[in-house]
Design an enzyme around this catalytic site. Structure first.
Site, PDB file in Angstrom:
ATOM      1  N   CYS A  58      59.315   9.754  62.032  1.00 14.51           N
ATOM      2  CA  CYS A  58      58.675   8.431  62.014  1.00 14.51           C
ATOM      3  C   CYS A  58      57.328   8.415  62.739  1.00 14.51           C
ATOM      4  CB  CYS A  58      59.619   7.388  62.584  1.00 14.51           C
ATOM      5  SG  CYS A  58      60.395   7.854  64.129  1.00 14.51           S
ATOM      6  N   HIS A  83      56.761   1.647  66.278  1.00 13.18           N
ATOM      7  CA  HIS A  83      56.172   2.612  67.215  1.00 13.18           C
ATOM      8  C   HIS A  83      54.656   2.381  67.287  1.00 13.18           C
ATOM      9  CE1 HIS A  83      59.939   4.534  67.330  1.00 13.18           C
ATOM     10  NE2 HIS A  83      59.699   5.647  66.671  1.00 13.18           N
TER      11      HIS A  83
END
Ligand code: A2P
Length: 345
Positions: free
Chosen positions: A125, A238
């Site tokens: 990710c 994130h």
């Protein structure tokens, strides 16, 4: 087309189903698999309730399997799925660096997916979120060195990571003991510079994945990448501070122009109006927010910027479904012959 989601009840699996619901794909059947714990539960899909089945060894009767139940499940089961005629889009790290498994971000290296031999890997990710922003700049100016510091949400550790943050925060506010189960230390009101295991070189595996995977996706085996990965007490999305040194000098205006039209990117860069990438605004968005673009004070002609991206979406579920769409559009959804089957090491 029949599609199966393995790990359907997990943080990423649930998003895979939601993204599939909104996608252009019209599967004739969607099958959901998880552990025995979830068997019999239901998840909604296009106004129907789909029943979750227990994953058992052996082939799955689906053309495409979106797998997100962890590396050990993928490693153990994927070879049988491929032998049974399915194309596996695997969200785990099990096959990402195998030479005969394409590692694909459709905005960057779509053609790599077409030569699959049954398994296509979805990137880590953190890698995916950085890569969609860095790629247009790399094409224009040639990245020589890349330094990344990450601010990673608890959902990167799955649904249990988010629960640990919520439960721990309640306990902390009630002046109770805060338990660390998923993370190495208590996560509420803390941050932890430790994601995945430490390597001999002092970097964690998470940090090295960013280097290894970016090189493979960009087709640049010698790209210099250094990452410091930090878990922070947010639920989702994130963020990453990225510094790039280029072969050819770049200005912030040139970068903003490129990023403003880059696929998968939303330019959010108006500091005077307090507009910049943040986890709360990036959560739930398909595009990765990019902003705070400025000239590097360290590398002449280099750039500093900040990104926030929903790692459950572009960093996982969305990218996987986009790979399935790509295979469908390009006629590459085919069962592999036995001589093509990957080793599945
Ligand atoms: P379950 O919910 O039944 O445990 P997350 O990354 O959010 O932790 O989710 C992991 C996903 O992988 C969940 O859907 C989980 O199912 C599934 N899973 C975990 N272990 C197994 C297993 N041994 N067999 C099948 N699915 C599994």
């Amino acid at each position: 087309m029949k599609i199966a989601i393995v790990g359907a009840t997990g943080a990423v699996g649930v998003e895979m189903l939601r993204v599939l619901e909104a996608s252009t794909l019209q599967p004739s059947e969607v099958q959901l698999y998880a552990s025995a714990r979830s068997a019999g539960s239901t998840l909604p899909f296009r106004r129907r309730d789909l029943v979750v089945r227990e994953l058992v060894p052996g082939p799955i009767p689906a053309d495409v399997i979106l797998a997100s139940a962890g590396g050990s499940i993928s490693k153990a089961y994927a070879p049988d799925w491929v032998a049974g005629g399915s194309v596996v889009i695997d969200n785990s790290s099990a096959f990402r660096l195998d030479a005969d498994v394409p590692l694909v971000i459709p905005e960057i290296n779509p053609d790599a997916a077409l030569s699959h031999r049954g398994i296509i890997a979805n990137p880590n990710c953190t890698t995916a979120i950085a890569a969609v922003a860095v790629w247009p700049l790399h094409r224009a100016f040639g990245v020589r060195r890349m330094i990344i510091s990450t601010y990673q949400a608890t959902s990167g550790a799955g649904a249990k990571g988010m629960e640990e943050l919520l439960e721990g925060t309640r306990a902390y506010l009630d002046e109770q003991a805060v338990e660390a189960r998923t993370f190495a230390h208590a996560i509420p009101f803390n941050l932890i510079p430790h994601i995945d295991t430490f390597q001999d070189n002092g970097y964690t595996r998470e940090e090295m994945k960013v280097a290894w995977e970016t090189r493979k996706i960009f087709g640049e085996p010698n790209l210099r990448v250094s990452c410091t990965a930090v878990r922070i007490p947010t639920l989702r999305a994130h963020s990453e501070a990225i510094t790039l040194e280029f072969e050819r000098s770049a200005t912030p205006d040139e970068a903003r122009e490129l990023l403003g039209t880059a696929p998968g990117v939303e330019l959010v860069d108006d500091p005077a109006a307090k507009r910049y990438p943040m986890p709360l605004t990036a959560s739930g968005k398909y595009d990765v927010e990019v902003g705070r673009v400025r000239a590097s004070l360290v590398f002449d002609g280099g750039l500093d910027f900040f990104v926030s991206g929903d790692q459950l979406l572009k960093g996982a579920a969305l990218n996987a479904v986009q790979i399935a769409e790509l295979l469908h559009e390009r006629g590459a959804l085919r069962a592999v012959t036995s001589s093509e089957v990957v080793s599945g090491r």
